[in-house]
Design an enzyme around this catalytic site. Sequence first.
Site, PDB file in Angstrom:
ATOM      1  N   GLN A  77       0.835  -1.212   0.000  1.00  0.00           N
ATOM      2  CA  GLN A  77       0.000   0.000   0.000  1.00  0.00           C
ATOM      3  C   GLN A  77       0.862   1.251   0.000  1.00  0.00           C
ATOM      4  OE1 GLN A  77      -2.840   0.234   3.240  1.00  0.00           O
ATOM      5  NE2 GLN A  77      -3.979   1.847   2.191  1.00  0.00           N
ATOM      6  N   ARG A 158     -17.943  -9.661   1.621  1.00  0.00           N
ATOM      7  CA  ARG A 158     -17.988  -8.237   1.235  1.00  0.00           C
ATOM      8  C   ARG A 158     -18.963  -7.930   0.106  1.00  0.00           C
ATOM      9  NH1 ARG A 158     -15.701  -5.812   5.700  1.00  0.00           N
ATOM     10  NH2 ARG A 158     -13.842  -6.984   6.295  1.00  0.00           N
TER      11      ARG A 158
HETATM   12  C1  FAD Z   1     -20.155  -6.979   7.707  1.00  0.00           C
HETATM   13  C2  FAD Z   1     -18.859  -6.991   8.462  1.00  0.00           C
HETATM   14  C3  FAD Z   1     -18.749  -6.265   9.628  1.00  0.00           C
HETATM   15  C4  FAD Z   1     -17.541  -6.263  10.357  1.00  0.00           C
HETATM   16  N1  FAD Z   1     -17.462  -5.539  11.512  1.00  0.00           N
HETATM   17  C5  FAD Z   1     -16.324  -5.558  12.233  1.00  0.00           C
HETATM   18  C6  FAD Z   1     -16.214  -4.828  13.446  1.00  0.00           C
HETATM   19  O1  FAD Z   1     -17.141  -4.151  13.870  1.00  0.00           O
HETATM   20  N2  FAD Z   1     -15.046  -4.874  14.135  1.00  0.00           N
HETATM   21  C7  FAD Z   1     -13.982  -5.625  13.706  1.00  0.00           C
HETATM   22  O2  FAD Z   1     -12.940  -5.661  14.382  1.00  0.00           O
HETATM   23  N3  FAD Z   1     -14.043  -6.314  12.553  1.00  0.00           N
HETATM   24  C8  FAD Z   1     -15.185  -6.304  11.803  1.00  0.00           C
HETATM   25  N4  FAD Z   1     -15.242  -7.016  10.634  1.00  0.00           N
HETATM   26  C9  FAD Z   1     -14.044  -7.732  10.169  1.00  0.00           C
HETATM   27  C10 FAD Z   1     -14.110  -9.253  10.458  1.00  0.00           C
HETATM   28  O3  FAD Z   1     -14.187  -9.499  11.847  1.00  0.00           O
HETATM   29  C11 FAD Z   1     -12.881  -9.963   9.883  1.00  0.00           C
HETATM   30  O4  FAD Z   1     -11.716  -9.466  10.534  1.00  0.00           O
HETATM   31  C12 FAD Z   1     -12.707  -9.748   8.395  1.00  0.00           C
HETATM   32  O5  FAD Z   1     -13.932  -9.893   7.731  1.00  0.00           O
HETATM   33  C13 FAD Z   1     -11.703 -10.769   7.871  1.00  0.00           C
HETATM   34  O6  FAD Z   1     -12.360 -11.988   7.734  1.00  0.00           O
HETATM   35  P1  FAD Z   1     -11.832 -13.386   8.266  1.00  0.00           P
HETATM   36  O7  FAD Z   1     -11.136 -13.259   9.542  1.00  0.00           O
HETATM   37  O8  FAD Z   1     -12.954 -14.393   8.172  1.00  0.00           O
HETATM   38  O9  FAD Z   1     -10.945 -13.880   7.080  1.00  0.00           O
HETATM   39  P2  FAD Z   1      -9.461 -13.774   6.537  1.00  0.00           P
HETATM   40  O10 FAD Z   1      -8.537 -13.069   7.429  1.00  0.00           O
HETATM   41  O11 FAD Z   1      -9.651 -13.296   5.144  1.00  0.00           O
HETATM   42  O12 FAD Z   1      -9.080 -15.294   6.542  1.00  0.00           O
HETATM   43  C14 FAD Z   1      -9.800 -16.265   5.754  1.00  0.00           C
HETATM   44  C15 FAD Z   1     -10.131 -17.462   6.608  1.00  0.00           C
HETATM   45  O13 FAD Z   1      -8.907 -18.072   7.033  1.00  0.00           O
HETATM   46  C16 FAD Z   1      -9.082 -18.600   8.339  1.00  0.00           C
HETATM   47  N5  FAD Z   1      -8.172 -17.905   9.255  1.00  0.00           N
HETATM   48  C17 FAD Z   1      -7.475 -16.763   9.002  1.00  0.00           C
HETATM   49  N6  FAD Z   1      -6.710 -16.449  10.065  1.00  0.00           N
HETATM   50  C18 FAD Z   1      -6.944 -17.380  11.001  1.00  0.00           C
HETATM   51  C19 FAD Z   1      -6.493 -17.587  12.311  1.00  0.00           C
HETATM   52  N7  FAD Z   1      -5.617 -16.785  12.908  1.00  0.00           N
HETATM   53  N8  FAD Z   1      -6.934 -18.661  12.981  1.00  0.00           N
HETATM   54  C20 FAD Z   1      -7.822 -19.524  12.429  1.00  0.00           C
HETATM   55  N9  FAD Z   1      -8.322 -19.382  11.174  1.00  0.00           N
HETATM   56  C21 FAD Z   1      -7.878 -18.320  10.476  1.00  0.00           C
HETATM   57  C22 FAD Z   1     -10.540 -18.357   8.728  1.00  0.00           C
HETATM   58  O14 FAD Z   1     -11.307 -19.473   8.349  1.00  0.00           O
HETATM   59  C23 FAD Z   1     -10.912 -17.166   7.886  1.00  0.00           C
HETATM   60  O15 FAD Z   1     -12.310 -17.049   7.652  1.00  0.00           O
HETATM   61  C24 FAD Z   1     -16.422  -7.028   9.887  1.00  0.00           C
HETATM   62  C25 FAD Z   1     -16.547  -7.737   8.704  1.00  0.00           C
HETATM   63  C26 FAD Z   1     -17.725  -7.733   7.984  1.00  0.00           C
HETATM   64  C27 FAD Z   1     -17.812  -8.512   6.690  1.00  0.00           C
END
Ligand code: FAD
Length: 225
Positions: A77, A158
């Site tokens: 970025q 998203r």
């Molecule tokens: C509608 C919406 C509202 C949101 N609101 C908030 C909010 O208010 N506050 C906030 O802080 N965040 C918010 N988020 C962000 C959300 O909590 C996630 O951080 C973000 O969507 C990344 O998704 P993820 O962690 O599923 O997937 P990614 O980081 O893209 O990872 C993909 C997948 O890999 C696996 N994975 C990745 N890392 C790990 C790990 N360390 N351990 C185990 N499995 C793992 C999981 O299965 C995960 O689903 C929001 C997201 C959405 C879509």
Amino acid sequence: MNVELIEYTREPVEAIERAASTCYDSQPSGEGRILRHCYRSGHHSVLEFADFTFRISGVSRALTHQLVRHRMASYAQRSQRYCREDGFDYVTPASIAADGEAGRLYADTVRAIQQAYSGLLRAGIPPEDARMLLPNACCTEICVKMNLRELIHFCNERLCSCAQWEIRAMAREMVRAVAAVAPGLKEYLVPKCEAHAPHCFCTESRSRSCGRHPLLSDLIGKDRQ
Ligand SMILES: Cc1cc2nc3c(=O)[nH]c(=O)nc-3n(C[C@H](O)[C@H](O)[C@H](O)COP(=O)(O)OP(=O)(O)OC[C@H]3O[C@@H](n4cnc5c(N)ncnc54)[C@H](O)[C@@H]3O)c2cc1C
């Protein structure tokens, strides 16, 4: 907003099917049949054999802060430490642009920040410190690489109407760019309510659901407000 697909695995369906065929002692189907089988059966690791790199510009820092929460992607970025942001471009939400008074307040405030930021730089303050004034609306540029597994997950989250409008718009542009080079992948790049098509259902609560598909709670006869 500009979303450009700058690198990608050529023939991604074939690349995934070639990898998957190792497991099944089979040959790539050429029609996405093995890919579909792997997707539906949960054999998702093979989806990691196709990569997509996007260059995204004209989006807000508010958007990229949400984007970089996706940990299974790679990012580069524009730095606010090394790049000067004099006269930065900024995103104006439609809700603000549509309201004359709010629009003026917003534009005046951004202009004041631009002036203060430039003033700090002129006073010899390093960009890494002057940037503390920059707003979430400040435009940025980011390169992001996702494999298909992560791209599907990203789209599931998203493209949902519960996601914020700007990141939804960007996700739609990413799908458009991928579909242009790999139309066979479009069926996977959908909001989570359509991830199990033709069985579509919404896992959100009634108050958050867009109503496009039935609530899961209604389908299984359990009430969840
Ligand atoms: C509608 C919406 C509202 C949101 N609101 C908030 C909010 O208010 N506050 C906030 O802080 N965040 C918010 N988020 C962000 C959300 O909590 C996630 O951080 C973000 O969507 C990344 O998704 P993820 O962690 O599923 O997937 P990614 O980081 O893209 O990872 C993909 C997948 O890999 C696996 N994975 C990745 N890392 C790990 C790990 N360390 N351990 C185990 N499995 C793992 C999981 O299965 C995960 O689903 C929001 C997201 C959405 C879509």
